[in-house]
Write an enzyme that holds these catalytic residues in place. Structure first.
Site, PDB file in Angstrom:
ATOM      1  N   SER A 193     -20.092   5.800  10.022  1.00  0.00           N
ATOM      2  CA  SER A 193     -18.786   6.285   9.562  1.00  0.00           C
ATOM      3  C   SER A 193     -18.536   5.757   8.161  1.00  0.00           C
ATOM      4  O   SER A 193     -19.173   4.784   7.722  1.00  0.00           O
ATOM      5  CB  SER A 193     -17.705   5.742  10.504  1.00  0.00           C
ATOM      6  OG  SER A 193     -16.416   5.997  10.002  1.00  0.00           O
ATOM      7  N   TYR A 237     -13.902  -0.469  15.993  1.00  0.00           N
ATOM      8  CA  TYR A 237     -14.604   0.710  15.467  1.00  0.00           C
ATOM      9  C   TYR A 237     -15.396   0.359  14.206  1.00  0.00           C
ATOM     10  O   TYR A 237     -16.584   0.641  14.099  1.00  0.00           O
ATOM     11  CB  TYR A 237     -13.570   1.804  15.170  1.00  0.00           C
ATOM     12  CG  TYR A 237     -14.166   3.111  14.733  1.00  0.00           C
ATOM     13  CD1 TYR A 237     -14.718   3.981  15.660  1.00  0.00           C
ATOM     14  CD2 TYR A 237     -14.163   3.483  13.388  1.00  0.00           C
ATOM     15  CE1 TYR A 237     -15.268   5.184  15.257  1.00  0.00           C
ATOM     16  CE2 TYR A 237     -14.699   4.689  12.983  1.00  0.00           C
ATOM     17  CZ  TYR A 237     -15.247   5.542  13.920  1.00  0.00           C
ATOM     18  OH  TYR A 237     -15.786   6.734  13.525  1.00  0.00           O
TER      19      TYR A 237
HETATM   20  P1  NAD Z   1     -15.208  13.546  19.577  1.00  0.00           P
HETATM   21  O1  NAD Z   1     -14.304  12.669  20.369  1.00  0.00           O
HETATM   22  O2  NAD Z   1     -14.811  14.952  19.343  1.00  0.00           O
HETATM   23  O3  NAD Z   1     -16.669  13.549  20.211  1.00  0.00           O
HETATM   24  C1  NAD Z   1     -17.269  12.385  20.700  1.00  0.00           C
HETATM   25  C2  NAD Z   1     -17.987  12.709  21.991  1.00  0.00           C
HETATM   26  O4  NAD Z   1     -18.564  11.489  22.511  1.00  0.00           O
HETATM   27  C3  NAD Z   1     -17.022  13.249  23.075  1.00  0.00           C
HETATM   28  O5  NAD Z   1     -17.494  14.484  23.570  1.00  0.00           O
HETATM   29  C4  NAD Z   1     -17.021  12.160  24.125  1.00  0.00           C
HETATM   30  O6  NAD Z   1     -16.873  12.639  25.453  1.00  0.00           O
HETATM   31  C5  NAD Z   1     -18.396  11.513  23.916  1.00  0.00           C
HETATM   32  N1  NAD Z   1     -18.457  10.164  24.465  1.00  0.00           N
HETATM   33  C6  NAD Z   1     -17.538   9.177  24.357  1.00  0.00           C
HETATM   34  N2  NAD Z   1     -17.923   8.095  25.044  1.00  0.00           N
HETATM   35  C7  NAD Z   1     -19.134   8.402  25.591  1.00  0.00           C
HETATM   36  C8  NAD Z   1     -20.054   7.699  26.410  1.00  0.00           C
HETATM   37  N3  NAD Z   1     -19.802   6.435  26.835  1.00  0.00           N
HETATM   38  N4  NAD Z   1     -21.212   8.306  26.767  1.00  0.00           N
HETATM   39  C9  NAD Z   1     -21.471   9.575  26.354  1.00  0.00           C
HETATM   40  N5  NAD Z   1     -20.633  10.302  25.608  1.00  0.00           N
HETATM   41  C10 NAD Z   1     -19.479   9.713  25.230  1.00  0.00           C
HETATM   42  O7  NAD Z   1     -15.440  12.787  18.208  1.00  0.00           O
HETATM   43  P2  NAD Z   1     -16.177  13.214  16.851  1.00  0.00           P
HETATM   44  O8  NAD Z   1     -15.181  13.165  15.773  1.00  0.00           O
HETATM   45  O9  NAD Z   1     -17.005  14.445  17.043  1.00  0.00           O
HETATM   46  O10 NAD Z   1     -17.118  11.943  16.671  1.00  0.00           O
HETATM   47  C11 NAD Z   1     -18.531  11.957  16.821  1.00  0.00           C
HETATM   48  C12 NAD Z   1     -19.090  10.722  16.135  1.00  0.00           C
HETATM   49  O11 NAD Z   1     -18.792  10.786  14.743  1.00  0.00           O
HETATM   50  C13 NAD Z   1     -18.514   9.406  16.644  1.00  0.00           C
HETATM   51  O12 NAD Z   1     -19.518   8.418  16.701  1.00  0.00           O
HETATM   52  C14 NAD Z   1     -17.486   9.074  15.601  1.00  0.00           C
HETATM   53  O13 NAD Z   1     -17.227   7.691  15.525  1.00  0.00           O
HETATM   54  C15 NAD Z   1     -18.184   9.584  14.343  1.00  0.00           C
HETATM   55  N6  NAD Z   1     -17.288   9.823  13.224  1.00  0.00           N
HETATM   56  C16 NAD Z   1     -16.332  10.780  13.292  1.00  0.00           C
HETATM   57  C17 NAD Z   1     -15.502  10.972  12.186  1.00  0.00           C
HETATM   58  C18 NAD Z   1     -14.430  12.035  12.166  1.00  0.00           C
HETATM   59  O14 NAD Z   1     -13.648  12.044  11.205  1.00  0.00           O
HETATM   60  N7  NAD Z   1     -14.354  12.907  13.148  1.00  0.00           N
HETATM   61  C19 NAD Z   1     -15.644  10.182  11.038  1.00  0.00           C
HETATM   62  C20 NAD Z   1     -16.621   9.222  11.018  1.00  0.00           C
HETATM   63  C21 NAD Z   1     -17.449   9.059  12.108  1.00  0.00           C
END
Ligand code: NAD
Length: 253
Positions: free
Chosen positions: A137, A150
């Protein structure tokens, strides 16, 4: 032929959001996908849309990881790629954060990545190499307030990625981290993220990203087009962590 044709790639947390977009992008270039998630209904739907396999999976469970690897090898005969994408957010000051939640975030976001890499090394060695992308991230590149668990997990993912890259290079297994900025997904929509020009002035590009923009970078790093990249940290954050965007906004134009 694309550098992804017939590659077998596991995407954790692939039911929705960034994981689903990356999986869909790679499927378009001929990869065969194994989508894993806690969310079975959404995961089945996403996998069906790209003719992939869904496996219900908790990334904190070593037994679940073994089941995912077995299912991938049984269905497709090999594993070439892994996107460690599953994650949860945190949103409290350190003084208000509970120990339980801090440890939960580390377990999913960091231990989950460790277990994922550990689980695919054997199958990747067996086919002469592979590519792992760990989703960190912007919060793993700079200190963002309200992100104690986080941010710590994402800085950890960034470091663990480089350790793995150094350990695994001689097996021709590449390991890189991707650092999304504020991107419109169910995770950030909950906290009020909105798509559109001017929606995120902290980024040089001034807006929130969309999942497909992260998926492009993930897809590139998994593919053979990135054959000389390992141990890299790729920011896909609209310039959020590049420098003093706020200072720039104070200079009269
Ligand atoms: P999201 O919540 O839409 O998707 C995350 C997915 O991970 C969900 O479907 C959830 O069910 C799954 N998950 C959670 N815990 C789990 C577990 N223990 N085992 C298996 N699956 C699990 O979030 P997103 O925004 O798509 O995030 C995806 C990744 O990108 C994450 O690692 C997040 O930290 C990272 N990220 C997102 C952003 C953003 O702005 N959206 C920015 C930086 C990093």
């Amino acid at each position: 032929m694309s550098g992804l044709q017939d590659k077998v790639v596991i995407v954790t947390g692939g039911a929705r959001g960034l994981g689903a977009a990356a999986a869909e992008r790679m499927a378009r270039d001929g990869a065969r996908l194994v989508i894993t998630d806690l969310l079975a209904e959404e995961g089945e739907k996403t996998a069906a849309g790209i003719d992939g396999l869904f496996v219900r999976h908790d990334v904190t469970s070593a037994e679940d990881w073994q089941a995912v690897v077995n299912a991938a090898v049984e269905r497709y005969g090999r594993i070439d790629g892994l996107v460690n994408n599953a994650g949860i957010a945190s949103n409290s000051l350190i003084e208000n954060e509970s120990l339980e939640y801090f440890e939960k975030v580390l377990k999913i976001n960091l231990t989950g990545v460790f277990l994922g890499m550990k689980s695919v090394i054997g199958p990747m060695k067996a086919v002469g190499g592979g590519s792992i992308v760990n989703i960190s991230s912007a919060a793993g590149l700079t200190a963002l307030p309200l992100t104690s668990g986080y941010g710590a997990s994402k800085w950890g993912v960034r470091g663990l990625t480089k350790i793995a890259a150094v350990e695994l290079g001689h097996y021709r297994i590449r390991v890189n981290s991707v650092h999304p900025g504020m991107t419109y997904t169910p995770m950030t929509a909950e906290h009020g993220a909105q798509v559109g020009e001017g929606g995120f002035p902290l980024a040089a590009l001034g807006r929130v990203g969309v999942p497909e923009e992260i998926g492009e970078a993930v897809s590139f790093l998994i593919s053979d087009a990135a054959s000389y990249m390992t141990g890299s940290e790729v920011a896909v954050d609209g310039g959020w962590t590049a420098g003093e965007v706020v200072m720039m906004q104070q200079i009269p134009q």
